[in-house]
Scaffold this motif. Structure first.
Motif, mmCIF file in Angstrom:
data_model
loop_
_atom_site.group_PDB
_atom_site.id
_atom_site.type_symbol
_atom_site.label_atom_id
_atom_site.label_comp_id
_atom_site.label_asym_id
_atom_site.label_seq_id
_atom_site.Cartn_x
_atom_site.Cartn_y
_atom_site.Cartn_z
ATOM 1 N N ARG A 66 19.320 -2.332 40.040
ATOM 2 C CA ARG A 66 20.236 -1.362 39.441
ATOM 3 C C ARG A 66 19.934 0.061 39.905
ATOM 4 O O ARG A 66 20.829 0.787 40.349
ATOM 5 N N VAL A 67 18.686 0.490 39.807
ATOM 6 C CA VAL A 67 18.370 1.888 40.088
ATOM 7 C C VAL A 67 18.536 2.210 41.572
ATOM 8 O O VAL A 67 18.961 3.322 41.930
ATOM 9 N N THR A 68 18.233 1.265 42.462
ATOM 10 C CA THR A 68 18.429 1.545 43.886
ATOM 11 C C THR A 68 19.918 1.597 44.234
ATOM 12 O O THR A 68 20.329 2.397 45.085
ATOM 13 N N ALA A 69 20.722 0.773 43.570
ATOM 14 C CA ALA A 69 22.172 0.840 43.787
ATOM 15 C C ALA A 69 22.724 2.160 43.254
ATOM 16 O O ALA A 69 23.568 2.797 43.895
ATOM 17 N N TYR A 70 22.245 2.581 42.087
ATOM 18 C CA TYR A 70 22.680 3.861 41.517
ATOM 19 C C TYR A 70 22.341 5.016 42.460
ATOM 20 O O TYR A 70 23.155 5.922 42.682
ATOM 21 N N GLU A 71 21.117 4.986 43.010
ATOM 22 C CA GLU A 71 20.700 6.088 43.879
ATOM 23 C C GLU A 71 21.569 6.155 45.133
ATOM 24 O O GLU A 71 22.028 7.237 45.525
ATOM 25 N N ALA A 72 21.794 5.006 45.766
ATOM 26 C CA ALA A 72 22.605 5.004 46.981
ATOM 27 C C ALA A 72 24.023 5.487 46.685
ATOM 28 O O ALA A 72 24.599 6.266 47.469
ATOM 29 N N ALA A 73 24.593 5.036 45.581
ATOM 30 C CA ALA A 73 25.953 5.446 45.215
ATOM 31 C C ALA A 73 26.004 6.936 44.897
ATOM 32 O O ALA A 73 26.928 7.646 45.327
ATOM 33 N N TRP A 74 25.038 7.417 44.147
ATOM 34 C CA TRP A 74 25.006 8.829 43.773
ATOM 35 C C TRP A 74 24.910 9.706 45.013
ATOM 36 O O TRP A 74 25.586 10.731 45.119
ATOM 37 N N ARG A 75 24.076 9.304 45.964
ATOM 38 C CA ARG A 75 23.905 10.109 47.175
ATOM 39 C C ARG A 75 25.194 10.146 47.985
ATOM 40 O O ARG A 75 25.564 11.186 48.534
ATOM 41 N N ARG A 76 25.887 9.011 48.078
ATOM 42 C CA ARG A 76 27.153 9.023 48.822
ATOM 43 C C ARG A 76 28.160 9.934 48.140
ATOM 44 O O ARG A 76 28.855 10.713 48.807
ATOM 45 N N ASP A 77 28.255 9.844 46.829
ATOM 46 C CA ASP A 77 29.200 10.692 46.101
ATOM 47 C C ASP A 77 28.863 12.163 46.244
ATOM 48 O O ASP A 77 29.755 13.022 46.233
ATOM 49 N N ALA A 78 27.564 12.469 46.383
ATOM 50 C CA ALA A 78 27.120 13.857 46.512
ATOM 51 C C ALA A 78 27.191 14.358 47.947
ATOM 52 O O ALA A 78 26.855 15.515 48.221
ATOM 53 N N GLY A 79 27.621 13.498 48.876
ATOM 54 C CA GLY A 79 27.714 13.897 50.275
ATOM 55 C C GLY A 79 26.379 13.952 50.979
ATOM 56 O O GLY A 79 26.238 14.632 52.009
ATOM 57 N N LEU A 80 25.381 13.217 50.457
ATOM 58 C CA LEU A 80 24.047 13.192 51.055
ATOM 59 C C LEU A 80 23.868 11.930 51.899
ATOM 60 O O LEU A 80 24.628 10.977 51.768
ATOM 61 N N GLY A 81 22.859 11.953 52.764
ATOM 62 C CA GLY A 81 22.552 10.767 53.546
ATOM 63 C C GLY A 81 22.248 9.591 52.623
ATOM 64 O O GLY A 81 21.508 9.732 51.647
#
Length: 356
Positions: free
Chosen positions: A264-279
């Motif tokens: 869950r937390v790794t999926a959240y991090e990857a999704a959050w970074r994409r939404d924030a325009g980060l790598g």
């Protein structure tokens, strides 16, 4: 990093949980015989949950897919949102967005993807341009193909991958059976007309988004499996005591819980970074690794803690097992994504150094 859902994301998750919980019951699932739940899909479209993904982002989609996974609801929600709505919204031309997005938003159109780009598809552009081409080749299986009107095909060209959208009606779609009850199909392309979606970097972005989304789905599948195991071991008694009182059962359940949280937390991090325009490519690979390696551990634990009942193919926990094993290898099994992650790190294109 702050993974706290926005009010809009939380509202979408709560609505998704209510719809999936009300309509995707074990009794209804047993009667679908591997097909899509048309009534549930219509309810999701009417509620505007697919359209909400444009506002709630990939993290919002991951939250909703968790709720789908808890019930193993048989709808192409992840595929249509990732390969259709998000891909076209991010990489389509203005004309493509105007033409394709309305149907994807309300659920009247379904999209899926032939990913990753190891499909052996050949591309030719007889008109001499790059916007349209013809595709030839076979993709052994494509999830939810029998429901799709559009298929996003990943093609490996000379030095990079490209994305092409084809109409399912222009291709030959042959039914195949998978471990999980997804209405999949074999895609046969023979000079099939296609239109390009996006340019350089589009394939990598869509693949990372897909890995993140399906990791979120796996988190829900595993959480649902564990919840069933906890309920069963609390009710089932042996020698006058609940199975849940045994230390061995508690340890297995605790390890499974930690695995679910890691997915869950790794999926959240990857999704959050994409939404924030980060790598986010390396983070998507990390989430995919946890979804594969930890996911299969959890669904095996779910079955094991059910004892003899776990061997019943008609028991609801077996559906979680089948879904977990299907998601384990989809878009790359653990060793494959780990190798890809190592190559990405070696190339210096990870974390702050990778492109968004």
């Amino acid at each position: 990093m702050d993974f706290t859902p926005t009010p809009e994301q939380e509202a979408a998750r709560e609505l998704a949980a209510r719809i999936f919980g009300d309509l995707s019951t074990p009794e209804r699932l047993a009667g679908l015989d591997g097909g899509t739940d048309a009534e549930l899909w219509k309810a999701l479209g009417t509620a505007g949950l697919a359209a909400a993904v444009e506002e709630t982002g990939l993290l919002g989609l991951v939250l909703m897919l968790e709720e789908q996974g808890r019930t193993t609801a048989q709808v192409p929600f992840a595929a249509s949102c990732v390969y259709g709505l998000l891909a076209v919204a991010a990489h389509g031309t203005a004309e493509q967005r105007e033409r394709l997005l309305p149907g994807l938003r309300d659920g009247s159109a379904v999209a899926t993807g032939a990913f990753p780009g190891r499909t052996g598809i050949m591309v030719s552009a007889p008109d001499g341009g790059s916007a349209r081409a013809e595709l030839t080749g076979v993709v052994p299986w494509v999830p939810w193909l029998r429901d799709a009107g559009q298929v996003l095909v990943a093609v490996r060209e000379k030095v990079a991958h490209s994305l092409w959208m084809v109409r399912a009606a222009d291709a030959r779609c042959e039914p195949v059976e998978l471990t999980a009850p997804w209405s999949a199909g074999r895609l046969v392309l023979d000079g099939t007309p296609a239109e390009r979606i996006g340019g350089p970097g589009a394939y990598e972005d869509v693949l990372a988004a897909a890995r993140t989304a399906f990791a979120g789905l796996q988190a829900g599948v595993c959480a649902g499996s564990l919840a069933r195991a906890v309920e069963y071991t609390n009710q089932r008694e042996q020698f006058g005591r609940p199975l849940a009182a045994k230390q061995g059962v508690q340890l297995r359940a605790a390890e499974a819980h930690m695995d679910v949280e890691a997915i869950r937390v790794t999926a959240y991090e990857a999704a959050w970074r994409r939404d924030a325009g980060l790598g986010h490519r390396s983070h998507a690979l990390t989430a995919a690794w946890w979804a594969s390696e930890a996911g299969k551990r959890v669904v095996h634990t779910g079955q094991h803690l059910h004892g003899g009942m776990g061997a019943d193919l008609d028991h609801p926990v077996h559906r979680h097992f089948l879904w977990g094993r299907q998601l384990d290898g989809y878009l790359g099994c653990g060793s494959e994504v780990l190798e890809e992650l190592g190559e990405l790190i070696a190339a210096g294109a990870h974390e702050g150094g990778e492109s968004a």
